[in-house]
Design an enzyme around this catalytic site. Sequence first.
Site, mmCIF file in Angstrom:
data_model
loop_
_atom_site.group_PDB
_atom_site.id
_atom_site.type_symbol
_atom_site.label_atom_id
_atom_site.label_comp_id
_atom_site.label_asym_id
_atom_site.label_seq_id
_atom_site.Cartn_x
_atom_site.Cartn_y
_atom_site.Cartn_z
ATOM 1 C CE LYS A 194 -6.052 13.097 4.614
ATOM 2 N NZ LYS A 194 -5.133 13.703 3.641
ATOM 3 C CG MET A 196 -12.154 -12.590 8.108
ATOM 4 S SD MET A 196 -13.657 -13.193 7.332
ATOM 5 C CE MET A 196 -13.091 -13.574 5.696
ATOM 6 C CE1 TYR A 226 -7.568 -21.189 6.779
ATOM 7 C CE2 TYR A 226 -7.268 -18.910 7.449
ATOM 8 C CZ TYR A 226 -8.094 -20.011 7.266
ATOM 9 O OH TYR A 226 -9.409 -19.927 7.554
HETATM 10 C C1 LIG Z 1 -4.079 14.352 4.281
HETATM 11 C C2 LIG Z 1 -3.652 15.716 3.959
HETATM 12 C C3 LIG Z 1 -3.058 16.529 4.955
HETATM 13 C C4 LIG Z 1 -2.658 16.001 6.309
HETATM 14 O O1 LIG Z 1 -1.483 15.230 6.149
HETATM 15 P P1 LIG Z 1 -0.738 14.540 7.375
HETATM 16 O O2 LIG Z 1 0.482 13.952 6.769
HETATM 17 O O3 LIG Z 1 -1.682 13.507 7.900
HETATM 18 O O4 LIG Z 1 -0.450 15.580 8.382
HETATM 19 C C5 LIG Z 1 -2.817 17.854 4.624
HETATM 20 N N1 LIG Z 1 -3.094 18.339 3.390
HETATM 21 C C6 LIG Z 1 -3.619 17.570 2.408
HETATM 22 C C7 LIG Z 1 -3.889 18.161 1.080
HETATM 23 C C8 LIG Z 1 -3.906 16.232 2.657
HETATM 24 O O5 LIG Z 1 -4.403 15.468 1.679
#
Ligand SMILES: *Cc1c(COP(=O)(O)O)cnc(C)c1O
Length: 378
Positions: free
Chosen positions: A43, A318, A259
């Site tokens: 993802k 930035m 800054y």
């Molecule tokens: C992101 C996610 C994972 C993977 O989690 P990690 O901690 O990165 O291994 C697995 N299952 C679900 C539902 C997630 O949202």
Amino acid sequence: MPNFSHGSSHTGGRLTIDLDALQANYTHLAWMARPAKCAAVVKADAYGLAAHIIGPALERAGCKTFFVALAHEALRLRHVCPDATIYVFDGVYENSVDALIQTNITPVLNSLDQIELWARLGERKPCAVQIDTGMNRFGLTVDEAAIFSSIHRAQNLVNLKLILSHLACGSDPNHRMNAEQLKKFQHVRSLFPDIESSLANSAGTLMGGDFLCDWVRPGIAIYGGEAISTMANPMKPVVTLHARIGQIRHAKKGESVSYGASHVLTRDTKIATVIVGYADGYPRSGSGSGIPLRANGSAGAAGYIDGYRVPLLGRVTMDICMFDVTDVPDDVLAKGWVELIGKNITLDEAAKAAGTVGYELLTSLGSRYERSYISTES
Ligand SMILES: *Cc1c(COP(=O)(O)O)cnc(C)c1O
């Protein structure tokens, strides 16, 4: 020491992604998970590392099943992984049903409404169902799972391939939530005796034992990040971020840096101005000083150059930040690059210095870097 003489001066940072390490991490997790099978979570564009490259690289390491968050991400992944099983955590909506069906993407159904929708319009294509065992985030409650199981047994509503749930506290194996969620999930599994199940993210995979179920779904550990905070990270680093030194300056004791003039030099200081800043996803909250937001009292981020750890001075801006390189010989600085993330400054160390986690730092790394993917595969 890698040779960066070919590093481009058109960009301020070089992001190097080691596909050999990525594949070794996947292989290690798959081996740890045996006899359970190992999917990969890709993802958020493979945690910021580019899913269209990471997906096929993981396939070459033997991964056949992927999870993404959004239908949009699944459709993009489908172009490069035509034969993979692809699950979408976000499930299905009226306006995504057709796209999922046409491209053989499997939704993870998160409510009785989504189940009803897929039963009506899903043409009996495969689906998964998520049960919420303690996150209070997404998925059927345990009670709804019981209702669904009895309806499903009577009417065989959908073509159910997988039930899954997600751990809230895997990063701390001693947390009582882990056992409580496992117990609830075991109960739900007993309602669906013929269906495969999955509970473990990276942390669950490393915890092993009953958390493994039939499938594990690691994400962060594949990318080299720390999944469990109470033990040494067993994964290989995948991501290296080098920032180009744009200028070396000499400042006097008593002068200030960046800054807000929040960092006042306590000695005559040699400063390396490097061309990476918060617009590149290098967090402002990692500033050397002057960020009231960061309450944890840490001194801020550090860089690394050929044996020398160099503290970040003043605020991250930035496009630019400054490091104290007083102790680093000029011939070393002449190499021209400071490691911000890599073997010496780990992803999680850099994240902690900014009051965050490796997940957030990784997924924030921006699009201005010169990116290279290294691999010994022919
Ligand atoms: C992101 C996610 C994972 C993977 O989690 P990690 O901690 O990165 O291994 C697995 N299952 C679900 C539902 C997630 O949202």
